[in-house]
Enzyme design. Sequence first.
Site, PDB file in Angstrom:
ATOM      1  N   PHE A  11       0.866  -1.183   0.000  1.00 26.39           N
ATOM      2  CA  PHE A  11       0.000   0.000   0.000  1.00 26.39           C
ATOM      3  C   PHE A  11       0.900   1.229   0.000  1.00 26.39           C
ATOM      4  CE2 PHE A  11      -3.408   2.787   1.784  1.00 26.39           C
ATOM      5  CZ  PHE A  11      -4.461   2.385   0.956  1.00 26.39           C
ATOM      6  N   VAL A  14       2.264   2.807  -5.505  1.00 29.51           N
ATOM      7  CA  VAL A  14       1.393   2.182  -6.508  1.00 29.51           C
ATOM      8  C   VAL A  14       0.203   1.467  -5.851  1.00 29.51           C
ATOM      9  CG1 VAL A  14       1.341   0.727  -8.566  1.00 29.51           C
ATOM     10  CG2 VAL A  14       3.489   1.830  -7.919  1.00 29.51           C
ATOM     11  N   LYS A  96       9.751  -5.510 -11.385  1.00 29.02           N
ATOM     12  CA  LYS A  96      10.683  -5.897 -12.464  1.00 29.02           C
ATOM     13  C   LYS A  96      11.879  -6.674 -11.952  1.00 29.02           C
ATOM     14  CE  LYS A  96      10.716  -1.404 -11.394  1.00 29.02           C
ATOM     15  NZ  LYS A  96      10.025  -0.186 -11.686  1.00 29.02           N
ATOM     16  N   GLU A 120       2.563  -5.848 -16.965  1.00 28.64           N
ATOM     17  CA  GLU A 120       2.777  -4.681 -17.840  1.00 28.64           C
ATOM     18  C   GLU A 120       3.380  -3.504 -17.079  1.00 28.64           C
ATOM     19  OE1 GLU A 120       3.401  -3.281 -20.972  1.00 28.64           O
ATOM     20  OE2 GLU A 120       1.702  -4.540 -21.577  1.00 28.64           O
ATOM     21  N   GLY A 178       7.793  10.200  -6.105  1.00 29.75           N
ATOM     22  CA  GLY A 178       7.393   8.787  -6.205  1.00 29.75           C
ATOM     23  C   GLY A 178       7.880   8.111  -7.478  1.00 29.75           C
ATOM     24  N   GLU A 181      12.872   4.244  -7.100  1.00 27.54           N
ATOM     25  CA  GLU A 181      12.726   3.062  -6.248  1.00 27.54           C
ATOM     26  C   GLU A 181      13.118   3.444  -4.828  1.00 27.54           C
ATOM     27  OE1 GLU A 181      11.727  -0.157  -7.109  1.00 27.54           O
ATOM     28  OE2 GLU A 181      11.143   0.803  -8.966  1.00 27.54           O
ATOM     29  N   ASP A 192      17.715  -1.097 -12.605  1.00 30.02           N
ATOM     30  CA  ASP A 192      16.290  -1.122 -12.951  1.00 30.02           C
ATOM     31  C   ASP A 192      16.110  -1.204 -14.475  1.00 30.02           C
ATOM     32  OD1 ASP A 192      13.376  -0.524 -12.043  1.00 30.02           O
ATOM     33  OD2 ASP A 192      13.759   0.947 -13.619  1.00 30.02           O
ATOM     34  N   LYS A 196      14.386  -4.244 -16.704  1.00 31.45           N
ATOM     35  CA  LYS A 196      13.308  -4.024 -17.677  1.00 31.45           C
ATOM     36  C   LYS A 196      13.730  -4.503 -19.059  1.00 31.45           C
ATOM     37  CE  LYS A 196      11.361  -0.069 -15.270  1.00 31.45           C
ATOM     38  NZ  LYS A 196      11.542   1.365 -15.031  1.00 31.45           N
ATOM     39  N   GLY A 294       5.442   6.764 -11.329  1.00 24.77           N
ATOM     40  CA  GLY A 294       4.465   7.581 -10.606  1.00 24.77           C
ATOM     41  C   GLY A 294       3.207   6.784 -10.318  1.00 24.77           C
TER      42      GLY A 294
HETATM   43  N1  LIG Z   1       6.669   3.890  -7.943  1.00 23.03           N
HETATM   44  C1  LIG Z   1       6.647   3.735  -9.259  1.00 23.03           C
HETATM   45  O1  LIG Z   1       6.555   4.691 -10.029  1.00 23.03           O
HETATM   46  C2  LIG Z   1       6.733   2.343  -9.848  1.00 23.03           C
HETATM   47  C3  LIG Z   1       6.655   2.214 -11.242  1.00 23.03           C
HETATM   48  C4  LIG Z   1       6.688   0.930 -11.809  1.00 23.03           C
HETATM   49  C5  LIG Z   1       6.830  -0.165 -10.984  1.00 23.03           C
HETATM   50  N2  LIG Z   1       6.948  -0.006  -9.631  1.00 23.03           N
HETATM   51  C6  LIG Z   1       7.103  -1.219  -8.811  1.00 23.03           C
HETATM   52  O2  LIG Z   1       5.949  -1.351  -8.005  1.00 23.03           O
HETATM   53  C7  LIG Z   1       6.295  -1.983  -6.760  1.00 23.03           C
HETATM   54  C8  LIG Z   1       5.851  -1.097  -5.613  1.00 23.03           C
HETATM   55  O3  LIG Z   1       6.521   0.134  -5.721  1.00 23.03           O
HETATM   56  P1  LIG Z   1       6.091   1.392  -4.846  1.00 23.03           P
HETATM   57  O4  LIG Z   1       6.788   2.562  -5.444  1.00 23.03           O
HETATM   58  O5  LIG Z   1       4.610   1.435  -4.677  1.00 23.03           O
HETATM   59  O6  LIG Z   1       6.781   1.022  -3.446  1.00 23.03           O
HETATM   60  P2  LIG Z   1       6.610   1.730  -2.016  1.00 23.03           P
HETATM   61  O7  LIG Z   1       5.921   3.040  -2.156  1.00 23.03           O
HETATM   62  O8  LIG Z   1       7.954   1.696  -1.386  1.00 23.03           O
HETATM   63  O9  LIG Z   1       5.613   0.752  -1.227  1.00 23.03           O
HETATM   64  C9  LIG Z   1       5.988  -0.549  -0.927  1.00 23.03           C
HETATM   65  C10 LIG Z   1       4.869  -1.238  -0.168  1.00 23.03           C
HETATM   66  O10 LIG Z   1       5.252  -2.596   0.028  1.00 23.03           O
HETATM   67  C11 LIG Z   1       4.958  -2.964   1.370  1.00 23.03           C
HETATM   68  N3  LIG Z   1       5.824  -4.100   1.741  1.00 23.03           N
HETATM   69  C12 LIG Z   1       7.171  -4.182   1.721  1.00 23.03           C
HETATM   70  N4  LIG Z   1       7.586  -5.413   2.065  1.00 23.03           N
HETATM   71  C13 LIG Z   1       6.463  -6.127   2.311  1.00 23.03           C
HETATM   72  C14 LIG Z   1       6.206  -7.483   2.697  1.00 23.03           C
HETATM   73  N5  LIG Z   1       7.210  -8.341   2.899  1.00 23.03           N
HETATM   74  N6  LIG Z   1       4.913  -7.875   2.825  1.00 23.03           N
HETATM   75  C15 LIG Z   1       3.887  -7.018   2.603  1.00 23.03           C
HETATM   76  N7  LIG Z   1       4.063  -5.734   2.233  1.00 23.03           N
HETATM   77  C16 LIG Z   1       5.327  -5.306   2.087  1.00 23.03           C
HETATM   78  C17 LIG Z   1       5.210  -1.711   2.162  1.00 23.03           C
HETATM   79  O11 LIG Z   1       4.525  -1.840   3.400  1.00 23.03           O
HETATM   80  P3  LIG Z   1       4.457  -0.655   4.472  1.00 23.03           P
HETATM   81  O12 LIG Z   1       3.517   0.363   3.868  1.00 23.03           O
HETATM   82  O13 LIG Z   1       3.914  -1.311   5.659  1.00 23.03           O
HETATM   83  O14 LIG Z   1       5.863  -0.130   4.616  1.00 23.03           O
HETATM   84  C18 LIG Z   1       4.623  -0.657   1.219  1.00 23.03           C
HETATM   85  O15 LIG Z   1       3.230  -0.536   1.428  1.00 23.03           O
HETATM   86  C19 LIG Z   1       7.805  -2.217  -6.807  1.00 23.03           C
HETATM   87  O16 LIG Z   1       8.064  -3.503  -7.287  1.00 23.03           O
HETATM   88  C20 LIG Z   1       8.278  -1.197  -7.854  1.00 23.03           C
HETATM   89  O17 LIG Z   1       9.471  -1.608  -8.507  1.00 23.03           O
HETATM   90  C21 LIG Z   1       6.890   1.218  -9.046  1.00 23.03           C
END
Ligand SMILES: NC(=O)c1ccc[n+]([C@@H]2O[C@H](COP(=O)([O-])OP(=O)(O)OC[C@H]3O[C@@H](n4cnc5c(N)ncnc54)[C@H](OP(=O)(O)O)[C@@H]3O)[C@@H](O)[C@H]2O)c1
Length: 390
Positions: A11, A14, A96, A120, A178, A181, A192, A196, A294
């Site tokens: 949460f 994304v 990824k 995707e 946001g 990483e 990264d 990809k 984002g």
């Molecule tokens: N941000 C982007 O623009 C973007 C774009 C493309 C792909 N992605 C990919 O999308 C994924 C999420 O990215 P994000 O930016 O949303 O990350 P983020 O903002 O750092 O959020 C990570 C979430 O994962 C939770 N978490 C971590 N370890 C966990 C576990 N073992 N069990 C359950 N929950 C766990 C965290 O929990 P807590 O809230 O409790 O800390 C947090 O809610 C990643 O794989 C990233 O590479 C991100």
Amino acid sequence: MKKLNIGLFGFGVVGEGIYQVLSEKSQLQTHIKKIVIKDPEKKRNAPAELFSIDPNEILNDETIDVVVELIDDADAAFEIVKTALNKGKSVVSANKKMIAENHLELIELQRKNKVSFLYEAAVCGSIPILRNLEEYYNNDLLNYVNGIVNGSTNYILTKMRSENQSYENALKAAQENGFAERNPTLDVEGVDAVNKLSIIILHAFGRLISPDDILKKGITALKNEDFKYAAEKGLIIKLIAGCAVDKSENITPIVVPTFIEKSKTLGLVNNEYNGVLIGSDLADEQFLYGKGAGRYPTSSAVLSDISALRYNYKYELRKGIKNGFHGEYFAEKKFYVGFKPGLDLDKSTFQNIEESYQSKDYEYVTGTISLNELKNSGWLENPEISVISF
Ligand SMILES: NC(=O)c1ccc[n+]([C@@H]2O[C@H](COP(=O)([O-])OP(=O)(O)OC[C@H]3O[C@@H](n4cnc5c(N)ncnc54)[C@H](OP(=O)(O)O)[C@@H]3O)[C@@H](O)[C@H]2O)c1
């Protein structure tokens, strides 16, 4: 319409985005039954009873048919996704790193369990690159895929050039927005983009390649002198991920800072935007462009995958899964190599030298280098040496 019961992992940027989108659009006929996170103390913008820190509340719930995995820990994600697939649940992921490192095993699990595993959002955020490579580019012979696939480094390089920001400030802004990483070294060291690119290569060319076999240099070794050189020549620097296939089917996968003209297609891709050029025999060159990172752009790709599950869409990988790399790179390219005087750089690595410059503060050499020689030179790993492709 088939109603999907979803278990959401994560949460963050994304995860919260997709929760908001699915909650607001009741016509999508989805129901988020449980959200598993890591830290039970954090304040959440959703009802408390939805949250748990126990993965089994999703994985053992037989009424949940779809797992959406959006956590930032690749090892934990792999365990979650494997278990979900083995329990007959379809999975949507944006991870990824986890996918690139375990691609074959995940595809085999998807096939064995007759479920879907879609990702995707893992490549180029909102750009529908994988489904295009899978479906549209299934018959035309693809020759290359070249692009800006990391929104965070593109944002940093854009801010440094157009607003004269320092590297540190631009990185901080990318994190605040946001785009980066949680561990930004994955972005700025090119990891990264490599992850990809390895996913793209399987869907584009049917070739499986380990991220370790992709030549890589991130943006952290770039010096002011390199940006000055670029400006003097009317060029800009972008982190480009590319893979070309020659007539003998050899591939050259590489992620490296690259000089490009501002007016060329990829030169127009700025900030967190991504852009990918696809070269093929019949269509010649085509270009896909959109936001690569984002909350909402990434949620858009996750949403598209969730919707595709309604008609049981799967990546078929009809181009096959051949071994992608046999230990040698059969190509050469023109490079710029910059370094501080005093560094004993072995210039015989160059096949030919076009230009060389030396002052008391900085030196650079430009010329052609075979990619095998580049790999063996150690320059890609050396933070003191800038390597920029033309
Ligand atoms: N941000 C982007 O623009 C973007 C774009 C493309 C792909 N992605 C990919 O999308 C994924 C999420 O990215 P994000 O930016 O949303 O990350 P983020 O903002 O750092 O959020 C990570 C979430 O994962 C939770 N978490 C971590 N370890 C966990 C576990 N073992 N069990 C359950 N929950 C766990 C965290 O929990 P807590 O809230 O409790 O800390 C947090 O809610 C990643 O794989 C990233 O590479 C991100």
